[in-house]
Design a protein around this motif. Structure first.
Motif, mmCIF file in Angstrom:
data_model
loop_
_atom_site.group_PDB
_atom_site.id
_atom_site.type_symbol
_atom_site.label_atom_id
_atom_site.label_comp_id
_atom_site.label_asym_id
_atom_site.label_seq_id
_atom_site.Cartn_x
_atom_site.Cartn_y
_atom_site.Cartn_z
ATOM 1 N N ALA A 264 0.836 -1.207 0.000
ATOM 2 C CA ALA A 264 0.000 0.000 0.000
ATOM 3 C C ALA A 264 0.870 1.256 0.000
ATOM 4 C CB ALA A 264 -0.923 -0.004 1.223
ATOM 5 N N LEU A 265 1.977 1.223 0.725
ATOM 6 C CA LEU A 265 2.897 2.363 0.735
ATOM 7 C C LEU A 265 3.492 2.585 -0.662
ATOM 8 C CD1 LEU A 265 4.762 1.631 4.088
ATOM 9 C CD2 LEU A 265 3.166 3.523 3.676
ATOM 10 N N MET A 266 3.920 1.500 -1.308
ATOM 11 C CA MET A 266 4.527 1.626 -2.628
ATOM 12 C C MET A 266 3.512 2.057 -3.684
ATOM 13 S SD MET A 266 7.720 1.308 -2.449
ATOM 14 C CE MET A 266 7.980 1.398 -4.211
ATOM 15 N N ASN A 267 2.255 1.721 -3.481
ATOM 16 C CA ASN A 267 1.216 2.158 -4.417
ATOM 17 C C ASN A 267 1.170 3.684 -4.514
ATOM 18 O OD1 ASN A 267 -1.093 1.736 -6.166
ATOM 19 N ND2 ASN A 267 -2.366 2.415 -4.458
ATOM 20 N N ALA A 268 1.532 4.348 -3.431
ATOM 21 C CA ALA A 268 1.486 5.816 -3.416
ATOM 22 C C ALA A 268 2.544 6.437 -4.324
ATOM 23 C CB ALA A 268 1.672 6.323 -1.980
ATOM 24 N N VAL A 269 3.581 5.664 -4.678
ATOM 25 C CA VAL A 269 4.662 6.223 -5.491
ATOM 26 C C VAL A 269 4.827 5.500 -6.831
ATOM 27 C CG1 VAL A 269 5.898 7.018 -3.438
ATOM 28 C CG2 VAL A 269 6.446 4.775 -4.401
ATOM 29 N N THR A 270 3.886 4.619 -7.154
ATOM 30 C CA THR A 270 3.943 3.848 -8.403
ATOM 31 C C THR A 270 3.014 4.467 -9.438
ATOM 32 O OG1 THR A 270 4.447 1.810 -7.189
ATOM 33 C CG2 THR A 270 3.586 1.563 -9.425
ATOM 34 N N PRO A 271 3.462 4.638 -10.681
ATOM 35 C CA PRO A 271 2.591 5.243 -11.695
ATOM 36 C C PRO A 271 1.337 4.419 -11.945
ATOM 37 C CG PRO A 271 4.619 4.393 -12.686
ATOM 38 C CD PRO A 271 4.798 4.342 -11.205
ATOM 39 N N ARG A 272 0.261 5.104 -12.308
ATOM 40 C CA ARG A 272 -1.017 4.445 -12.576
ATOM 41 C C ARG A 272 -0.910 3.563 -13.824
ATOM 42 N NH1 ARG A 272 -5.304 7.499 -10.164
ATOM 43 N NH2 ARG A 272 -6.797 6.162 -11.262
ATOM 44 N N PRO A 273 -1.782 2.546 -13.942
ATOM 45 C CA PRO A 273 -1.708 1.633 -15.088
ATOM 46 C C PRO A 273 -1.735 2.324 -16.449
ATOM 47 C CG PRO A 273 -3.130 0.706 -13.406
ATOM 48 C CD PRO A 273 -2.778 2.081 -12.933
ATOM 49 N N GLY A 274 -2.601 3.311 -16.604
ATOM 50 C CA GLY A 274 -2.705 3.989 -17.901
ATOM 51 C C GLY A 274 -1.406 4.653 -18.312
ATOM 52 N N GLU A 275 -0.724 5.247 -17.348
ATOM 53 C CA GLU A 275 0.560 5.895 -17.647
ATOM 54 C C GLU A 275 1.609 4.860 -18.042
ATOM 55 O OE1 GLU A 275 4.050 8.479 -15.387
ATOM 56 O OE2 GLU A 275 2.046 8.377 -14.499
#
Length: 502
Positions: free
Chosen positions: A84-95
């Motif tokens: 969940a922490l890494m989700n905050a800094v990972t680009p969204r799927p579309g990007e």
């Protein structure tokens, strides 16, 4: 390091590895504050050191446990939280998809390089755990085999197991390979996949997705999975999809597990394939003899010198490869040769199937398709499978021989790590392994090794590694439906005759 410094360290990391640009610093900081249950942030006055990602996440999980944000300070709960922490800094799927496609237009390999790096940098592939795997090679009768003792999959702690039993059966996502896993927060029974990213593909007119395996057993270990939750099926359409894949990604190989229990993979409920940027021993092996199939004289065919019976086909024409592969598959599905102990079915249960693998040939022009003949017959003497690791090798490998093993990479259980160290000590101290419960299963094997070698402090560990490789080589021979013997080759020739008679 206090929590504000840790937030800064994680945001710095994301910018440094190009998960996100500098312009998203405030956004990522606020996303992390939300995940951590905070509403205030103080910019550190001193420079924040660039710690390894696992250290940053480890300290943030420690903080979360201390604050009561996670219920248990164990690996399952920590994995859910740090994802969940890494989700905050990972680009969204579309990007990710847009970047991938832009790179692909210039160079397919540049696109997969970007995607693989992202999957590691966002911690979807936990490289710190992958590094714990024990890996070595064994030079044998069939070239260089790869051996891996898998230590990267964390074992669930008793508290998590007990809590998971109280949860209702999961209905969403339907399985670990469904597209709906992308962004899923996870449960005690289902891994968090908030950092999973997938690339849409169209193969044989069907919607599929490309992602990487979180447990990379070889370079750029990827998975192609069907958008629909449908069972594994080896058929003409599967051959077409395999060849479409290597046309899209000519630097990758791709293969499918067989579609029957025992000779298939661990997941038969969702149609998928596995590939990557790696050359296995099987791909390096040359031909044992040429083959000719009536009506397909334009397709180069040969029997590969490999313990599992492998027919290799090459052609620049994908349709011709698919047509011949389908003909061979249909013939094999219905083929019985009692003298060779091959039965198409018993008591209504089918036994014959194929493990197919596709790649571009070395000339870069022709497609190459390997068809590995498989059979999942069981007998009273071999209740787990006649063409499966036999009982005398279960102390090393008891699990199914799936696609990865078929190609020459042993994925061995984690228990071997400690068992081999215990066995090494027992050999050097003169202790009978049969008297040590942990390694009792290895006693007969160890006795044979003692008759062959003079063990010393310096050579014992390496001897055990090489002998494990030898056992795996024999495991592959067990899995071959036609043995590399004159009798086995005569029996294989009868099958080829049957294909040509149809």
């Amino acid at each position: 390091m206090n929590i504000h410094a840790l937030i800064t360290a994680l945001v710095d990391y994301a910018i440094r590895v190009e998960l996100a640009p500098q312009e998203e610093r405030a956004y990522m900081t606020n996303m992390l504050l939300t995940t951590l249950g905070l509403s205030e942030y103080e910019q550190p006055t001193e420079p924040v050191p660039a710690l390894p990602l696992e250290e940053i996440l480890g300290q943030m999980c420690d903080y979360a446990y201390e604050q009561g944000l996670i219920d248990s300070n164990t690996v399952v709960y920590r994995d859910l939280y740090d994802t969940a922490l890494m989700n905050a800094v990972t680009p969204r799927p579309g990007e990710v998809i847009r970047t991938f496609r832009a790179l692909y237009e210039k160079d397919p390999e540049a696109a997969t390089d970007y995607f693989y790096k992202l999957s590691r940098d966002c911690n979807y592939i936990r490289m710190d755990r992958i590094a714990k795997n024990l890996c070595w090679q064994y030079e044998g009768k069939y070239g260089t085999l790869d051996i891996t003792v898998n230590l990267s999959k964390p074992e669930k702690d008793p508290k998590a197991i007990a809590a998971a039993r109280l949860l209702p059966p999961a209905g969403y996502p339907k399985c670990a390979l469904c597209h709906e896993n992308e962004g899923f927060a996870g449960t005690l029974n289902q891994a968090a996949r908030q950092t999973l990213r997938q690339i849409p593909l169209t193969m044989a007119g069907q919607q599929w997705y490309l992602q990487y395996s979180p447990y990379v057993y070889y370079n750029e270990h990827c998975i192609a999975l069907s958008a629909a939750h449908t069972p594994m099926k080896i058929d003409r359409a599967m051959f077409a999809k395999l060849l479409d894949f290597v046309e899209i990604f000519p630097h990758y190989f791709i293969g499918s597990n067989a579609d029957l229990p025992i000779v298939g993979g661990s997941i038969l409920s969702h149609d998928h394939m596995q590939g990557g940027h790696y050359t296995f021993a099987m791909a390096r092996m040359g031909k044992e003899c040429d083959l000719c199939f009536n009506g397909f004289e334009d397709v180069q065919a040969e029997l590969v010198h490999w313990p599992l019976t492998t027919i290799r086909l090459r052609s620049e024409d994908k349709e011709r490869l698919v047509a011949l592969a389908d003909k061979i598959l249909i013939a094999w599905r219905g083929y019985t040769d009692a003298d060779a102990v091959i039965f198409a079915e018993t008591e209504g249960k089918p036994h014959n199937t194929i493990t197919p693998i596709a790649r571009m040939a070395q000339d870069g022009k022709r497609y190459e398709l390997d068809l590995v003949l498989r059979n999942n017959l069981t007998t009273d003497e071999c209740p787990l499978g006649l063409y499966h690791p036999h009982a005398d090798k279960h102390h090393i490998k008891k699990e199914n021989i799936g696609l990865i093993e078929v190609m020459g990479l042993a994925v061995l259980p984690a228990r071997l790590s400690t068992e081999m160290e215990t066995l090494r000590e027992a050999i050097l101290k003169g202790v009978d392994p049969a008297t040590v419960p942990e390694i009792e299963k290895h006693a007969e094997w160890a006795q044979k090794l003692k008759e062959q070698y003079t063990f010393t402090e310096e050579n014992t560990a390496e001897i055990l590694r090489q002998e494990i490789g030898r056992v795996f080589e024999k495991v592959l021979e067990d899995a071959g439906v036609y043995k590399c013997t004159p009798e086995g080759r005569e029996a294989f020739a009868r099958f080829v005759d049957t294909v040509n008679a149809q």
